[in-house]
Structure formats: structure tokens, C-alpha cells
Design a protein around this motif. Structure first.
Motif, PDB file in Angstrom:
ATOM      1  N   LYS A 117     -27.774 -23.474  25.159  1.00 32.29           N
ATOM      2  CA  LYS A 117     -29.023 -22.111  25.256  1.00 32.29           C
ATOM      3  C   LYS A 117     -28.864 -21.518  26.587  1.00 32.29           C
ATOM      4  CE  LYS A 117     -33.561 -20.277  23.663  1.00 32.29           C
ATOM      5  NZ  LYS A 117     -35.169 -21.441  23.006  1.00 32.29           N
ATOM      6  N   PHE A 118     -29.065 -22.650  27.362  1.00 28.24           N
ATOM      7  CA  PHE A 118     -29.742 -22.054  29.376  1.00 28.24           C
ATOM      8  C   PHE A 118     -28.149 -20.922  29.541  1.00 28.24           C
ATOM      9  CE2 PHE A 118     -30.055 -24.314  33.450  1.00 28.24           C
ATOM     10  CZ  PHE A 118     -30.941 -22.396  34.103  1.00 28.24           C
ATOM     11  N   PHE A 119     -27.075 -21.495  29.156  1.00 27.57           N
ATOM     12  CA  PHE A 119     -25.797 -21.463  29.583  1.00 27.57           C
ATOM     13  C   PHE A 119     -26.074 -19.515  28.939  1.00 27.57           C
ATOM     14  CE2 PHE A 119     -21.630 -19.945  28.792  1.00 27.57           C
ATOM     15  CZ  PHE A 119     -20.891 -19.988  30.237  1.00 27.57           C
ATOM     16  N   TYR A 120     -25.935 -19.400  27.533  1.00 34.42           N
ATOM     17  CA  TYR A 120     -25.661 -18.255  27.064  1.00 34.42           C
ATOM     18  C   TYR A 120     -26.756 -17.613  27.850  1.00 34.42           C
ATOM     19  CZ  TYR A 120     -22.649 -20.443  22.822  1.00 34.42           C
ATOM     20  OH  TYR A 120     -21.716 -20.607  22.309  1.00 34.42           O
ATOM     21  N   ASN A 121     -28.225 -18.025  27.870  1.00 36.37           N
ATOM     22  CA  ASN A 121     -28.785 -16.365  28.277  1.00 36.37           C
ATOM     23  C   ASN A 121     -28.451 -16.495  29.594  1.00 36.37           C
ATOM     24  OD1 ASN A 121     -30.577 -16.809  25.795  1.00 36.37           O
ATOM     25  ND2 ASN A 121     -32.095 -18.199  26.937  1.00 36.37           N
ATOM     26  N   SER A 122     -28.003 -17.328  30.768  1.00 39.65           N
ATOM     27  CA  SER A 122     -27.365 -16.903  31.831  1.00 39.65           C
ATOM     28  C   SER A 122     -26.413 -16.209  32.267  1.00 39.65           C
ATOM     29  CB  SER A 122     -27.571 -18.236  32.809  1.00 39.65           C
ATOM     30  OG  SER A 122     -29.075 -19.227  32.931  1.00 39.65           O
ATOM     31  N   LEU A 174     -19.293  -5.314  32.706  1.00 38.89           N
ATOM     32  CA  LEU A 174     -20.025  -6.204  33.559  1.00 38.89           C
ATOM     33  C   LEU A 174     -20.038  -7.114  34.870  1.00 38.89           C
ATOM     34  CD1 LEU A 174     -17.365  -7.879  30.703  1.00 38.89           C
ATOM     35  CD2 LEU A 174     -19.913  -7.504  29.938  1.00 38.89           C
ATOM     36  N   ILE A 175     -20.876  -7.698  35.378  1.00 43.77           N
ATOM     37  CA  ILE A 175     -21.402  -7.726  36.519  1.00 43.77           C
ATOM     38  C   ILE A 175     -21.341  -9.666  36.716  1.00 43.77           C
ATOM     39  CG2 ILE A 175     -22.682  -7.998  38.862  1.00 43.77           C
ATOM     40  CD1 ILE A 175     -23.493  -4.790  37.657  1.00 43.77           C
ATOM     41  N   LEU A 176     -20.390 -10.452  37.586  1.00 52.23           N
ATOM     42  CA  LEU A 176     -20.640 -11.105  37.942  1.00 52.23           C
ATOM     43  C   LEU A 176     -21.818 -11.493  39.423  1.00 52.23           C
ATOM     44  CD1 LEU A 176     -20.117 -14.282  37.581  1.00 52.23           C
ATOM     45  CD2 LEU A 176     -17.982 -14.489  38.567  1.00 52.23           C
ATOM     46  N   GLN A 177     -22.505 -12.074  39.326  1.00 50.48           N
ATOM     47  CA  GLN A 177     -23.878 -12.406  40.475  1.00 50.48           C
ATOM     48  C   GLN A 177     -22.747 -13.282  41.279  1.00 50.48           C
ATOM     49  OE1 GLN A 177     -26.365 -10.826  41.953  1.00 50.48           O
ATOM     50  NE2 GLN A 177     -26.044  -9.381  40.017  1.00 50.48           N
ATOM     51  N   MET A 178     -22.495 -13.280  42.458  1.00 52.75           N
ATOM     52  CA  MET A 178     -21.535 -14.106  43.331  1.00 52.75           C
ATOM     53  C   MET A 178     -22.816 -14.643  44.429  1.00 52.75           C
ATOM     54  SD  MET A 178     -17.993 -15.345  42.316  1.00 52.75           S
ATOM     55  CE  MET A 178     -17.632 -15.300  43.222  1.00 52.75           C
ATOM     56  N   THR A 179     -23.588 -15.457  43.847  1.00 50.65           N
ATOM     57  CA  THR A 179     -25.015 -15.505  44.702  1.00 50.65           C
ATOM     58  C   THR A 179     -25.249 -17.529  44.395  1.00 50.65           C
ATOM     59  OG1 THR A 179     -26.069 -15.205  43.384  1.00 50.65           O
ATOM     60  CG2 THR A 179     -25.668 -14.187  44.709  1.00 50.65           C
ATOM     61  N   SER A 180     -25.654 -17.716  45.152  1.00 51.36           N
ATOM     62  CA  SER A 180     -26.611 -19.192  44.693  1.00 51.36           C
ATOM     63  C   SER A 180     -26.461 -19.264  43.754  1.00 51.36           C
ATOM     64  CB  SER A 180     -27.218 -19.359  46.291  1.00 51.36           C
ATOM     65  OG  SER A 180     -28.468 -18.892  46.604  1.00 51.36           O
ATOM     66  N   GLN A 181     -28.002 -18.554  43.110  1.00 49.92           N
ATOM     67  CA  GLN A 181     -28.148 -18.814  42.449  1.00 49.92           C
ATOM     68  C   GLN A 181     -27.827 -18.786  40.735  1.00 49.92           C
ATOM     69  OE1 GLN A 181     -28.906 -16.073  44.388  1.00 49.92           O
ATOM     70  NE2 GLN A 181     -30.918 -16.409  44.909  1.00 49.92           N
ATOM     71  N   THR A 182     -26.230 -18.209  41.115  1.00 45.52           N
ATOM     72  CA  THR A 182     -25.378 -18.064  39.752  1.00 45.52           C
ATOM     73  C   THR A 182     -24.969 -20.119  40.117  1.00 45.52           C
ATOM     74  OG1 THR A 182     -24.360 -16.359  40.084  1.00 45.52           O
ATOM     75  CG2 THR A 182     -22.710 -17.848  39.550  1.00 45.52           C
ATOM     76  N   ALA A 183     -24.884 -20.499  41.774  1.00 43.71           N
ATOM     77  CA  ALA A 183     -24.310 -21.658  41.560  1.00 43.71           C
ATOM     78  C   ALA A 183     -25.265 -22.358  40.996  1.00 43.71           C
ATOM     79  CB  ALA A 183     -23.862 -22.277  42.956  1.00 43.71           C
ATOM     80  N   ASP A 184     -26.772 -22.421  41.097  1.00 42.88           N
ATOM     81  CA  ASP A 184     -27.642 -23.469  41.404  1.00 42.88           C
ATOM     82  C   ASP A 184     -27.668 -23.430  39.417  1.00 42.88           C
ATOM     83  OD1 ASP A 184     -27.875 -23.764  43.729  1.00 42.88           O
ATOM     84  OD2 ASP A 184     -29.617 -22.606  43.564  1.00 42.88           O
ATOM     85  N   LYS A 185     -27.803 -22.364  38.509  1.00 40.01           N
ATOM     86  CA  LYS A 185     -27.480 -22.063  37.603  1.00 40.01           C
ATOM     87  C   LYS A 185     -26.685 -22.964  37.097  1.00 40.01           C
ATOM     88  CE  LYS A 185     -29.623 -17.715  36.650  1.00 40.01           C
ATOM     89  NZ  LYS A 185     -30.039 -16.722  36.708  1.00 40.01           N
ATOM     90  N   LEU A 186     -25.714 -23.102  36.924  1.00 40.03           N
ATOM     91  CA  LEU A 186     -24.183 -23.641  37.045  1.00 40.03           C
ATOM     92  C   LEU A 186     -24.787 -25.152  37.158  1.00 40.03           C
ATOM     93  CD1 LEU A 186     -21.589 -21.303  38.157  1.00 40.03           C
ATOM     94  CD2 LEU A 186     -22.354 -22.164  35.402  1.00 40.03           C
ATOM     95  N   THR A 187     -25.350 -25.526  38.276  1.00 39.72           N
ATOM     96  CA  THR A 187     -25.372 -27.013  38.374  1.00 39.72           C
ATOM     97  C   THR A 187     -26.545 -27.106  37.701  1.00 39.72           C
ATOM     98  OG1 THR A 187     -24.835 -26.781  41.203  1.00 39.72           O
ATOM     99  CG2 THR A 187     -25.657 -28.426  40.756  1.00 39.72           C
ATOM    100  N   SER A 188     -27.548 -26.862  37.408  1.00 34.46           N
ATOM    101  CA  SER A 188     -28.433 -27.588  36.401  1.00 34.46           C
ATOM    102  C   SER A 188     -27.824 -27.710  35.493  1.00 34.46           C
ATOM    103  CB  SER A 188     -29.696 -26.302  36.243  1.00 34.46           C
ATOM    104  OG  SER A 188     -30.191 -26.172  37.922  1.00 34.46           O
ATOM    105  N   LEU A 189     -27.075 -26.124  34.535  1.00 35.13           N
ATOM    106  CA  LEU A 189     -26.748 -26.653  32.760  1.00 35.13           C
ATOM    107  C   LEU A 189     -25.740 -28.398  32.758  1.00 35.13           C
ATOM    108  CD1 LEU A 189     -24.323 -24.974  32.156  1.00 35.13           C
ATOM    109  CD2 LEU A 189     -25.413 -23.049  32.899  1.00 35.13           C
ATOM    110  N   VAL A 190     -25.132 -28.040  33.909  1.00 31.87           N
ATOM    111  CA  VAL A 190     -24.263 -28.812  33.873  1.00 31.87           C
ATOM    112  C   VAL A 190     -24.820 -30.261  34.356  1.00 31.87           C
ATOM    113  CG1 VAL A 190     -22.311 -29.979  34.855  1.00 31.87           C
ATOM    114  CG2 VAL A 190     -21.856 -27.506  34.578  1.00 31.87           C
ATOM    115  N   LYS A 191     -26.157 -31.062  34.376  1.00 28.06           N
ATOM    116  CA  LYS A 191     -26.637 -31.472  35.273  1.00 28.06           C
ATOM    117  C   LYS A 191     -27.445 -31.636  33.456  1.00 28.06           C
ATOM    118  CE  LYS A 191     -29.385 -34.347  38.272  1.00 28.06           C
ATOM    119  NZ  LYS A 191     -30.563 -35.100  36.201  1.00 28.06           N
TER     120      LYS A 191
END
Length: 205
Positions: A117-122, A174-191
Motif C-alpha cells: 500500500k505504501f508503495f502504490y501510494n508513493s 510523469l515526474i520522478l523525484q530524484m531526492t533523498s525523500q524518494t530513497a527514504d520511502k523505498l528504504t522504509s517499504l523494503v524494510k
């Protein structure tokens, strides 16, 4: 190292189930690698863009073009790896659990569902962004294909801004944010996904 989080090592229940458990272990290992790749791509994008600004100030056109290309390469790869993360979260892992009773019983489905759900929303446009990256030439094949894939703001293809890269496909921008926030979201959902297998792991790597 940036982007690496502990990957659970799954406990095998018996020899008959080894193949399926090893397959799931491979999926978790790949998630860890995809995550590291996105972190690295975002770092490359940020560093290259900083250098790009300095080189433009110095009128170093050749160097600026190279750094701009590095930004596009980093953005495209990040989009592809995010797609891979999404594929494993939404397809590979559910399939592995669905066809194996031991895995189905041991997994924490609440955490796995929350991660999906976090992935789909993000990353709601993750699949389309990957398709835009992977089918660039086809999108630009003809005037008709360009018109079909352009958004209301026009055609975008690997456009680099300070912290973003954008694409258009099927009329969507479509816009991809190349930021630490994107990396942090992915880290959280993979964890969160890895935590869903703590009941069947004996250690981590």
C-alpha cells in the motif's frame, strides 16, 4: 554503505521446500540490490547536477553535456529499479506465498500488505514511467505516436530539472523525484517487507 539494510536469511523447513524458499530468498536479495541501485542513482544524479551547474557557469559545454547525460542515465535507471521493486512487492512475493503453505503461514501479511500500500501510494505511476523509459524510440516513432503520448503540457522525454526527471506516455506527464525523500520511502517499504519475514528468518546479511 548507503542504501543497504539487513536482508533476512530464511530458515528452510525441509528439503522438499528448499527450492521455493531459495527462490523467495533470491527475491529478497534482489530487493536489497535494487534499493542500493536506486540510492546510488540518486546520488549520481545529485552530484552530476551540482557539477553541471558549475560547468555551465564556466561555459564548459562539453563537460556540461556529459553531466547532463549522467543525470538522464541515473534517472532512467532509478525508474527501472523502482519498477523492479514494485514488481517483486506486488507480484513475485505474493505468488511465492500463494503457492506454498509453509511460506503463507509464516509470513506477516499485515506488514507485507502495508508495504504494498505504501508503495502504490508513493509511486502511483511507476509502471508507466518504466514503460516510457524502455520505449523511448517507439514513443517518438512518428508524429501520430508523439501526439498520442504527449500530455497537455507537451512532450517530455528525460527532461532533467534540479531534483527531477520527467517523461510523458499515453497522454500522462510523469515526474520522478530524484531526492533523498524518494530513497527514504523505498528504504522504509523494503524494510517493512523484510520485517514481514522475520518469523521465518534465523539471521540477516
Amino acid at each position: 554503505m548507503l542504501g543497504i539494510i539487513p536482508i533476512p536469511l530464511l530458515t528452510r523447513s525441509c528439503e522438499i521446500e528448499d527450492a521455493q524458499i531459495l527462490h523467495l530468498q533470491g527475491i529478497l536479495n534482489e530487493l536489497g540490490q535494487y534499493l542500493l541501485d536506486v540510492h546510488s542513482a540518486i546520488e549520481l544524479f545529485s552530484n552530476s547536477h551540482d557539477q553541471l551547474s558549475n560547468l555551465l557557469t564556466k561555459h564548459d559545454i562539453k563537460g556540461a553535456k556529459t553531466r547532463s547525460a549522467w543525470c538522464r542515465i541515473a534517472g532512467r535507471d532509478a525508474g527501472i529499479q523502482i519498477f523492479h521493486i514494485g514488481w517483486h512487492l506486488t507480484k513475485s512475493i505474493p505468488d511465492a506465498l500463494r503457492f506454498h503453505q509453509y511460506l503463507m503461514e509464516k509470513a506477516d501479511h499485515t506488514k507485507l500488505k502495508a508495504a504494498r500500500k505504501f508503495f502504490y501510494n508513493s509511486f502511483p505511476g511507476y509502471a508507466q514511467f518504466r514503460h516510457a523509459v524502455g520505449h523511448h524510440a517507439e514513443i517518438n516513432q512518428s508524429i501520430k505516436s508523439i501526439a498520442r503520448n504527449s500530455s497537455p503540457i507537451g512532450m517530455r522525454c528525460n527532461n532533467v530539472d534540479r531534483t527531477t526527471i520527467d517523461m510523458t506516455i499515453d497522454g500522462k506527464h510523469l515526474i520522478l523525484q530524484m531526492t533523498s525523500q524518494t530513497a527514504d520511502k523505498l528504504t522504509s517499504l523494503v524494510k517493512m517487507t523484510f520485517d514481514g519475514f522475520q518469523n521465518m528468518s534465523h539471521s540477516s546479511m
